[in-house]
Design an enzyme around this catalytic site. Structure first.
Site, PDB file in Angstrom:
ATOM      1  NE  ARG A 111      -3.341   0.014   2.890  1.00 25.22           N
ATOM      2  CZ  ARG A 111      -4.476  -0.505   3.415  1.00 25.22           C
ATOM      3  NH1 ARG A 111      -5.679  -0.073   2.971  1.00 25.22           N
ATOM      4  NH2 ARG A 111      -4.453  -1.408   4.416  1.00 25.22           N
ATOM      5  CG  LEU A 158     -11.255  11.476   1.690  1.00 23.66           C
ATOM      6  CD1 LEU A 158     -12.650  11.741   0.789  1.00 23.66           C
ATOM      7  CD2 LEU A 158     -10.862  12.093   2.698  1.00 23.66           C
ATOM      8  CE  LYS A 176     -15.899  -1.397   1.120  1.00 24.57           C
ATOM      9  NZ  LYS A 176     -17.087  -1.538   2.231  1.00 24.57           N
ATOM     10  CG  ASP A 177      -8.914  -0.378   4.911  1.00 28.90           C
ATOM     11  OD1 ASP A 177      -9.577  -0.526   5.407  1.00 28.90           O
ATOM     12  OD2 ASP A 177      -7.932  -1.227   4.490  1.00 28.90           O
ATOM     13  NE  ARG A 178      -6.831   9.596   5.441  1.00 26.38           N
ATOM     14  CZ  ARG A 178      -6.592  10.842   6.075  1.00 26.38           C
ATOM     15  NH1 ARG A 178      -6.996  10.745   7.281  1.00 26.38           N
ATOM     16  NH2 ARG A 178      -6.200  11.949   5.536  1.00 26.38           N
TER      17      ARG A 178
END
Length: 358
Positions: free
Chosen positions: A36, A68, A94-96
């Site tokens: 990531r 976000l 959901k992940d940032r």
């Protein structure tokens, strides 16, 4: 019922945990990798089984957001529409650090969306892909699955057995661990949960239930780790509660037979583990014996969850990868797959690469 958590010493929790990987026994520990480096390396699309009806007091927006969290997008939409965040609905968090697609709903009875809403959201990194009206608010947990597309880099790409690891996960499934994001940086959510449960949980101290969830997730991962250690995470034990793949349907298994073992081998059904709470487990015999080790090892967490009146539930110990694929380009490897809601892509990645957050 076990004695109240406030009468016990808080359970000792070592962090980071050493929950075992499934594939290490055959392939050894994976090589280092990155997954990531930028939001574009981690792409998620929420999959619903239905579409908005086209009319109603709730405006549904299909959005793509970058870097976000879902909570941030909810606050932005509520502010721009001049409503309370409680009037904005979503199915999953959901992940940032990712590029994610999901639906949001906002209650706008008798009025249109503000002029320039799409442009204002775009300035915050939220692109509206589609919109439609619907009679009801979007509720938590109604999506069927999440589709992932992930970019991997690092030394792991040179591992000659990486693709064999990936193939094995597709054939035999993945241990359904809760991901590290559930526990917060350095396990801080879990440590806060331990302290809160030891003195008695109160909603005002944990309004969204995040700390309760961290405690339950930790206990589940501990049980799953025990099953991985003994080699039973993917097979049915006597007294097992089996879960049908892709559904919430459960049934008790008094004694596995050839037919049930074959269905488990085909990933048609999976063994399950307890999500601790109030109520009696329907597991029996060997499966129940494993569950009973949790209150012996973590009496304060288990008793604290019961005192908070969290209801007992169950979760599959194993995941099936939906439509898995692997492709390479010059400098990276791309994985694509889908997982049922509530499952973590990081549970897949930790079998393939070594990374400090996995």
């Amino acid at each position: 019922m076990r004695e109240a958590a406030s009468r016990r010493e808080p359970d000792a929790i070592a962090w980071p945990p050493t929950w075992p990987r499934v594939l290490d026994a055959e392939f050894g520990s994976p090589s280092a990798g990155e997954y990531r480096a930028t939001p574009e390396d981690f792409q998620v699309a929420e999959v619903l089984d239905f579409v908005p009806e086209g009319e109603g007091e709730h405006l549904w927006l299909h959005i793509e957001k970058r870097d976000l969290t879902t909570a941030m997008a909810v606050r932005d939409l509520a502010r721009l529409c001049e409503v309370s965040p409680r009037d904005v609905g979503y199915s999953g968090m959901k992940d940032r650090v990712a590029v994610t697609r999901q639906w949001l709903s906002v209650q706008l009875p008798g009025r249109e969306a503000p002029t320039g809403l799409h442009d204002a959201l775009a300035e915050r990194g939220i692109r509206v892909l589609a919109e439609a009206r619907h009679p009801r608010k979007l509720k938590r947990g109604v999506h069927r699955a999440n589709r992932f597309r992930l970019r991997l880099t690092g030394a792991a790409l040179e591992d000659p057995e990486l693709e064999a690891r990936w193939a094995r996960l597709g054939e035999e499934g993945v241990a359904n661990y809760f991901g590290p994001q559930r526990f917060g940086p350095d396990g801080r959510n879990l440590l806060r949960a331990r302290s809160l449960l030891a003195r008695g949980w109160r909603k005002r101290d944990d309004r969204d239930g995040m700390l309760l969830s961290a405690a339950r997730s930790f206990l589940f991962n501990e049980l799953l780790a025990e099953r991985v250690h003994e080699g039973s995470w993917n097979r049915l034990l006597a007294g097992e509660v089996a879960i049908l793949d892709g559904t919430a349907s459960q049934f008790s298994v008094e004694a596995p037979d050839a037919e049930l073992d074959g269905r488990a081998a085909r990933l048609d059904l999976h063994p399950s583990g307890i999500l601790w709470g109030v109520g009696e487990s329907v597991a029996k015999e060997a499966a129940l014996d494993l569950e009973h080790r949790l209150p012996d090892r973590y009496p304060a967490l288990c008793a604290g969850l019961e005192h908070a009146e969290v209801r007992l539930a169950r979760r599959s110990l194993r995941l099936r990868l939906g439509e898995p694929s692997l492709t390479r380009d010059e400098n990276a490897l791309w994985l694509a797959f889908s997982l049922p809601r509530g499952a973590f892509a990081t549970a897949v990645l930790r079998e393939l690469i070594a990374h400090p957050t996995l």
